[in-house]
Design a protein around this motif. Structure first.
Motif, PDB file in Angstrom:
ATOM      1  N   ILE A  28       0.835  -1.206   0.000  1.00 20.42           N
ATOM      2  CA  ILE A  28       0.000   0.000   0.000  1.00 20.42           C
ATOM      3  C   ILE A  28       0.868   1.254   0.000  1.00 20.42           C
ATOM      4  CG2 ILE A  28      -1.502   1.415   1.475  1.00 20.42           C
ATOM      5  CD1 ILE A  28      -3.150  -0.606   0.081  1.00 20.42           C
ATOM      6  N   TYR A  38      -1.983   6.260  -3.605  1.00 19.10           N
ATOM      7  CA  TYR A  38      -1.999   6.466  -2.155  1.00 19.10           C
ATOM      8  C   TYR A  38      -1.105   7.646  -1.782  1.00 19.10           C
ATOM      9  CZ  TYR A  38      -1.126   5.623   2.813  1.00 19.10           C
ATOM     10  OH  TYR A  38      -0.993   5.773   4.170  1.00 19.10           O
ATOM     11  N   LEU A  49      -6.604   1.973  -6.429  1.00 16.39           N
ATOM     12  CA  LEU A  49      -7.285   2.182  -5.145  1.00 16.39           C
ATOM     13  C   LEU A  49      -8.600   2.896  -5.403  1.00 16.39           C
ATOM     14  CD1 LEU A  49      -4.447   3.407  -2.742  1.00 16.39           C
ATOM     15  CD2 LEU A  49      -5.662   1.232  -2.648  1.00 16.39           C
TER      16      LEU A  49
END
Length: 299
Positions: A137, A143, A295
């Motif tokens: 992640i 992100y 995402l």
């Protein structure tokens, strides 16, 4: 140290205190690990208390709050520097120990494990899977862009992505590359040797050509064919390859005259091999990151 001197506290030498550290990204350096002799040992006496713990523990280092050089993260199996390549690094180990290396316990809580298993309705998820998921992640470009402002003022918050296993697998691959970077295959660069010079793999200070496709390794050797994609993997202000070129050079400390020489007489090709391996690591890292699923908005 002045306070210790006034109190009559003595520093003691021990071979066990001679440790390997990660001073900068992909730059190992010897460290005398000692509470008195180091400016700050922080919590590392509980993270890597002994050399033996380096064979089983991993620590995830991220840029700390208030950083100005850009977000970065890197996993290591040795003690990392506080300014590893990004400012004010904060570290999250998988295991913690007592100072003698005993009483090992997992740093990911049972509560976190239960929540991940419940959210994904998957009881096969382990704490190591969560560790690797987190690493995946933290490398996702969306992100980092979406939460850029938050990552400057707070430690990372880890969302639930749609595909847990895609990120866990990617994080495990990235961790393998980044921890064992020295043993990765060397990218096939072209070695251009100066026949008028003696065979030599020692470095004084390496230098890129203007277009960064060539590396002037020393007077004897130039490395050609560096792919531009090798510079896409960045940690803070520099790419992984630039960190290696910047750090592996002969430096003299002005006041003491002590010379820091990274050349290894027993392994004379170590640095030239490291350049090739870090290019491979960089290219594979970029490929893994580009393969991460998107995402969802609102994650």
């Amino acid at each position: 140290m002045k306070t210790a001197l006034k109190k009559g506290i003595l520093a003691t030498f021990s071979d066990e205190k001679l440790r390997m550290s990660l001073y900068r990204p992909f730059t190992r350096s010897f460290l005398f690990f000692d509470r008195l002799m180091n400016n700050g040992t922080f919590l590392f006496p509980y993270i890597f208390p002994t050399q033996e713990t380096e064979s089983e523990n991993l620590v995830l280092s991220v840029a700390g709050t208030g950083h100005r050089t850009g977000f970065g993260c890197l996993v290591s199996n040795v003690i990392p520097g506080v300014d590893l390549g990004y400012e004010k690094a904060q570290c999250f180990p998988f295991y913690i120990y007592d100072e003698d290396g005993t009483n090992r316990r997992e740093n990911i809580t049972d509560w976190a494990l239960q929540n991940f298993r419940a959210h994904y309705t998957d009881d096969t998820i382990t704490k190591w899977d969560i560790f690797h998921y987190t690493y995946g992640i933290l490398h996702h470009p969306d992100y980092r862009e979406r939460y850029a402002a938050d990552l400057k003022r707070d430690l990372p918050h880890i969302p639930y992505a749609d595909d847990f296993w895609a990120f866990a697998r990617a994080g495990a691959q990235l961790a393998e590359l980044h921890v064992n970077y020295e043993t990765q295959p060397q990218y096939p660069l072209t070695f251009v040797e100066d026949a008028t010079k003696q065979l030599d793999f020692r470095v004084e200070r390496m230098k890129f050509s203007k277009d960064k496709t060539r590396l002037l390794y020393n007077d004897f050797l130039t490395l050609e064919g560096i792919p531009s994609a090798a510079f896409a993997y960045r940690l803070g202000p520099y790419s992984a390859l630039e960190w290696v070129v910047n750090q592996y050079r002969v430096k003299s400390e002005r006041r003491s005259g002590i010379v820091n020489n990274p050349n290894d007489a027993e392994v004379p090709r170590y640095i030239v091999g490291l350049v090739g391996s870090v290019i491979t690591v960089s290219l594979e890292t970029v490929e893994i990151i580009e393969g991460l699923p998107a995402l969802p908005h609102g994650t």
